[in-house]
Design a protein around this motif. Structure first.
Motif, short mmCIF file in Angstrom:
data_model
loop_
_atom_site.label_atom_id
_atom_site.label_comp_id
_atom_site.label_asym_id
_atom_site.label_seq_id
_atom_site.Cartn_x
_atom_site.Cartn_y
_atom_site.Cartn_z
N LEU A 86 0.95 -1.38 0.01
CA LEU A 86 -0.01 -0.17 0.12
C LEU A 86 0.90 1.21 0.15
O LEU A 86 0.27 2.14 -0.79
N PRO A 87 1.69 1.31 0.75
CA PRO A 87 2.75 2.59 0.81
C PRO A 87 3.49 2.88 -0.86
O PRO A 87 3.91 4.00 -1.09
N ARG A 88 3.47 1.78 -1.56
CA ARG A 88 4.25 1.78 -2.92
C ARG A 88 3.05 2.31 -3.77
O ARG A 88 3.16 2.63 -5.22
N VAL A 89 1.65 2.40 -3.46
CA VAL A 89 0.55 2.87 -4.54
C VAL A 89 0.91 4.27 -4.68
O VAL A 89 1.20 5.05 -3.84
N ARG A 90 0.73 4.77 -6.01
CA ARG A 90 1.03 6.10 -6.52
C ARG A 90 0.14 6.93 -5.92
O ARG A 90 -1.43 6.54 -5.98
N ASP A 91 0.06 7.85 -5.44
CA ASP A 91 -0.71 8.99 -4.80
C ASP A 91 -1.81 8.24 -3.95
O ASP A 91 -2.97 8.70 -3.86
N PHE A 92 -1.11 7.58 -3.09
CA PHE A 92 -1.95 6.93 -2.11
C PHE A 92 -2.19 7.79 -0.77
O PHE A 92 -1.42 8.54 -0.08
N ARG A 93 -3.44 8.09 -0.23
CA ARG A 93 -4.00 8.73 0.39
C ARG A 93 -4.89 8.12 1.62
O ARG A 93 -5.60 8.74 2.49
N GLY A 94 -4.73 7.13 1.55
CA GLY A 94 -5.51 6.13 2.42
C GLY A 94 -6.47 5.41 1.95
O GLY A 94 -6.95 5.61 0.80
N LEU A 95 -6.93 4.23 2.73
CA LEU A 95 -8.05 3.49 2.14
C LEU A 95 -9.41 4.07 2.37
O LEU A 95 -9.61 4.75 3.39
N ASN A 96 -10.32 3.64 1.57
CA ASN A 96 -11.84 4.25 1.68
C ASN A 96 -12.23 3.61 2.78
O ASN A 96 -12.45 2.42 2.78
N LEU A 97 -12.92 4.47 3.71
CA LEU A 97 -14.05 3.77 4.64
C LEU A 97 -15.38 3.20 4.32
O LEU A 97 -15.77 2.69 5.20
N ASP A 98 -15.55 3.59 2.91
CA ASP A 98 -16.78 3.18 2.51
C ASP A 98 -16.79 1.87 1.83
O ASP A 98 -17.99 1.54 1.52
N ARG A 123 -14.13 -2.28 11.26
CA ARG A 123 -13.30 -0.84 10.93
C ARG A 123 -12.40 -1.07 12.17
O ARG A 123 -11.08 -0.54 11.93
N GLU A 124 -12.87 -1.39 13.40
CA GLU A 124 -11.97 -1.39 14.45
C GLU A 124 -10.93 -2.31 14.62
O GLU A 124 -9.70 -2.10 14.92
N LEU A 125 -11.47 -3.34 14.10
CA LEU A 125 -10.34 -4.49 13.61
C LEU A 125 -9.28 -4.19 12.82
O LEU A 125 -8.09 -4.21 13.14
N LEU A 126 -9.57 -3.74 12.00
CA LEU A 126 -8.70 -3.57 10.75
C LEU A 126 -7.78 -2.21 11.11
O LEU A 126 -6.79 -2.23 10.68
N LYS A 127 -8.41 -1.34 11.76
CA LYS A 127 -7.66 -0.13 12.24
C LYS A 127 -6.46 -0.58 13.08
O LYS A 127 -5.29 -0.08 13.05
N ASN A 128 -6.93 -1.34 14.04
CA ASN A 128 -5.88 -2.00 15.10
C ASN A 128 -4.74 -2.98 14.56
O ASN A 128 -3.76 -2.86 14.86
N LEU A 129 -5.22 -3.41 13.47
CA LEU A 129 -4.42 -4.27 12.69
C LEU A 129 -3.34 -3.61 11.89
O LEU A 129 -1.98 -3.82 11.54
N GLY A 130 -3.63 -2.16 11.55
CA GLY A 130 -2.86 -1.23 10.96
C GLY A 130 -2.96 -0.92 9.45
O GLY A 130 -2.27 -0.20 8.82
N PHE A 131 -4.41 -1.11 9.20
CA PHE A 131 -4.62 -0.50 7.88
C PHE A 131 -4.86 0.82 7.88
O PHE A 131 -5.36 1.70 8.68
N PRO A 132 -3.96 1.58 6.50
CA PRO A 132 -4.05 2.91 6.78
C PRO A 132 -5.26 3.69 5.94
O PRO A 132 -5.30 3.83 5.10
N PHE A 133 -6.46 3.98 6.94
CA PHE A 133 -7.67 4.47 6.42
C PHE A 133 -7.52 5.77 6.13
O PHE A 133 -6.76 6.44 7.07
N ALA A 134 -8.00 6.52 5.29
CA ALA A 134 -8.07 7.80 4.99
C ALA A 134 -9.10 8.54 5.95
O ALA A 134 -10.10 7.85 6.35
N GLU A 135 -8.49 9.77 6.56
CA GLU A 135 -9.42 10.42 7.44
C GLU A 135 -10.62 11.12 6.40
O GLU A 135 -10.57 11.61 5.75
N ALA A 136 -11.58 10.94 7.45
CA ALA A 136 -12.99 11.60 6.91
C ALA A 136 -12.90 12.91 6.74
O ALA A 136 -12.56 13.75 7.59
N GLU A 137 -13.09 13.48 5.80
CA GLU A 137 -13.02 15.18 5.38
C GLU A 137 -14.16 15.79 6.32
O GLU A 137 -15.45 15.39 6.16
N LYS A 138 -13.91 16.81 6.70
CA LYS A 138 -14.88 17.45 7.59
C LYS A 138 -15.41 18.84 7.05
O LYS A 138 -14.90 19.49 6.09
#
Length: 182
Positions: free
Chosen positions: A108-120, A167-182
């Motif tokens: 995932l860090p090698r993906v071009r223009d990676f800004r995190g995984l989609n929470l949806d 979502r909590e499980l994957l966050k704790n495993l270290g999945f890089p989710f994108a922050e929700a835009e406010k």
């Protein structure tokens, strides 16, 4: 033993039990399997492309892919019955944790223009889907001499039951989710 599986059993499981307010440690969500799928629509005319997809998925996952066949003919897509339409790999146990660790820390860090995984991308039952556009983000695939580029889908199946627990499980495993835009 696998470092991610060790971390899950020693740290993450207890954290999740406290965070989710579960009394029994067996009720804590866990990852059950990882399925990697690649459609091979372009290979209908080029059988060497199919073989390169199978070989690349075997290198990435460490397991031999299974060819999936069409169940019926569809003339609009030029597909005949029992024709290869995709390849799939199902990972469980040690290989599953190895693959997840490699996905999070290397691919995932090698993906071009990676800004995190989609929470949806959760399906309502805590399972998560990721689309990878090129197989070259994995270190086993070198870009030199690469004839064909293909994308594939990764489905992470959990026993969470709902998206919030998954979502909590994957966050704790270290999945890089994108922050929700406010």
């Amino acid at each position: 033993m696998n470092r991610l599986k060790d971390r899950y059993n020693k740290e993450i499981r207890k954290e999740l039990q406290n965070k989710l307010g579960l009394k029994n440690v067996l009720a804590v969500p866990s990852v059950k399997k990882v399925v990697v799928n690649a459609g091979v629509g372009k290979t209908l005319k080029d059988p060497k492309f199919l073989e390169s997809i199978i070989e690349d998925l075997r290198k990435i996952t460490g397991q031999q892919p299974v060819k999936t066949m069409s169940r019926k003919s569809i003339s609009g897509f030029k597909i005949r019955e029992n024709q290869v339409v995709g390849v799939t790999v199902t990972l469980r146990g040690e290989r599953m944790y190895d693959f997840i660790d490699k996905l999070i820390s290397i691919a995932l860090p090698r993906v071009r223009d990676f800004r995190g995984l989609n929470l949806d991308a959760f399906d309502g039952r805590g399972n998560y889907n990721i689309g990878i556009k090129e197989q070259t983000v994995f270190p086993e695939i070198s870009e030199e001499g690469l004839e064909h580029s293909f994308g594939f889908q990764i489905t992470i199946t959990t026993d969470a039951g709902n998206d919030q627990k998954g979502r909590e499980l994957l966050k704790n495993l270290g999945f890089p989710f994108a922050e929700a835009e406010k």
